[in-house]
Design a protein around this motif. Structure first.
Motif, PDB file in Angstrom:
ATOM      1  N   CYS A  99      20.944  -3.508  67.545  1.00 51.73           N
ATOM      2  CA  CYS A  99      22.063  -2.789  66.912  1.00 51.73           C
ATOM      3  C   CYS A  99      23.292  -3.699  67.005  1.00 51.73           C
ATOM      4  O   CYS A  99      24.088  -3.601  67.941  1.00 51.73           O
ATOM      5  CB  CYS A  99      22.315  -1.447  67.598  1.00 51.73           C
ATOM      6  SG  CYS A  99      20.984  -0.257  67.402  1.00 51.73           S
ATOM      7  N   HIS A 100      23.438  -4.572  66.044  1.00 50.52           N
ATOM      8  CA  HIS A 100      24.430  -5.641  66.118  1.00 50.52           C
ATOM      9  C   HIS A 100      25.873  -5.179  66.015  1.00 50.52           C
ATOM     10  O   HIS A 100      26.781  -5.930  66.361  1.00 50.52           O
ATOM     11  CB  HIS A 100      24.145  -6.680  65.028  1.00 50.52           C
ATOM     12  CG  HIS A 100      22.814  -7.325  65.194  1.00 50.52           C
ATOM     13  ND1 HIS A 100      22.097  -7.810  64.148  1.00 50.52           N
ATOM     14  CD2 HIS A 100      22.056  -7.565  66.299  1.00 50.52           C
ATOM     15  CE1 HIS A 100      20.957  -8.325  64.576  1.00 50.52           C
ATOM     16  NE2 HIS A 100      20.910  -8.176  65.881  1.00 50.52           N
TER      17      HIS A 100
ATOM     18  N   ARG B 131      20.821  -1.258  62.274  1.00 50.98           N
ATOM     19  CA  ARG B 131      21.934  -2.191  62.136  1.00 50.98           C
ATOM     20  C   ARG B 131      23.199  -1.564  61.555  1.00 50.98           C
ATOM     21  O   ARG B 131      24.240  -2.208  61.521  1.00 50.98           O
ATOM     22  CB  ARG B 131      21.485  -3.406  61.348  1.00 50.98           C
ATOM     23  CG  ARG B 131      20.486  -4.217  62.160  1.00 50.98           C
ATOM     24  CD  ARG B 131      20.103  -5.525  61.533  1.00 50.98           C
ATOM     25  NE  ARG B 131      19.330  -6.303  62.485  1.00 50.98           N
ATOM     26  CZ  ARG B 131      18.004  -6.271  62.568  1.00 50.98           C
ATOM     27  NH1 ARG B 131      17.319  -5.464  61.799  1.00 50.98           N
ATOM     28  NH2 ARG B 131      17.376  -7.017  63.448  1.00 50.98           N
TER      29      ARG B 131
END
Length: 168
Positions: A97-98, A73
């Motif tokens: 994987c924001h 993240r």
């Protein structure tokens, strides 16, 4: 059989390729030191543990074929600039994987040997990012599950990928 590198583990697969499985404390200087000594590494599974600065060191692994960054993240578009240097990469997992956005897809689009791309739950990617993914003519598998900002318009870009065999 596992060779320990502090908080990492090297595992041979059936083809005698080595997989680096990262432990929770494998960061910073440890990653850089390992990549220098493991230049022939083909697979890295760093799910949830990688940050952008570590990707600078991983970019030196020119033979790397598979990179799992799922749930990392803290990885951003800037980190993907380093990943774009991995020209032998066939599989890239960015699920969860924001912080990856359409700009990061510009880096991913440079990976012309990519066969599998997982963008599950990358909810910052939009139709504009799909225009870039649509340039990956070698792509066989694409996972866009839970990418809520991609609409039918974005899917038109992906629809022109003639090598695509699996789309979620």
């Amino acid at each position: 059989v596992c060779r320990q590198f502090q908080r990492c583990c090297l595992l041979p697969d059936a083809h005698e390729n080595m997989t680096l499985v990262m432990g929770a404390a494998s960061v910073g200087r440890e990653v850089a030191a390992m990549t220098r000594s493991l230049s022939g590494l083909r697979v890295i599974d760093a799910g949830g543990l990688m940050i952008d600065t570590n990707l600078l060191a991983i970019a030196e692994l020119k033979l790397l074929q598979s990179l799992n960054l799922s749930r990392c993240r803290q990885v951003t578009d800037a980190g993907l600039v380093s990943v774009a240097q991995l020209t032998s990469l066939h599989t890239l997992n960015l699920s969860g994987c924001h912080k990856i956005t359409d700009a990061g897809m510009g880096s991913v689009a440079q990976l012309t040997s990519l066969h599998t791309l997982n963008l599950t739950d990358c909810w910052s990617i939009t139709n504009a990012g799909m225009l870039l993914v649509g340039q990956l003519t070698s792509l066989h598998t694409l996972d866009l599950s839970w990418c809520d900002r991609i609409t039918d318009a974005g899917m038109l870009s992906v629809a022109q990928l003639t090598s695509l065999q699996s789309l979620k």
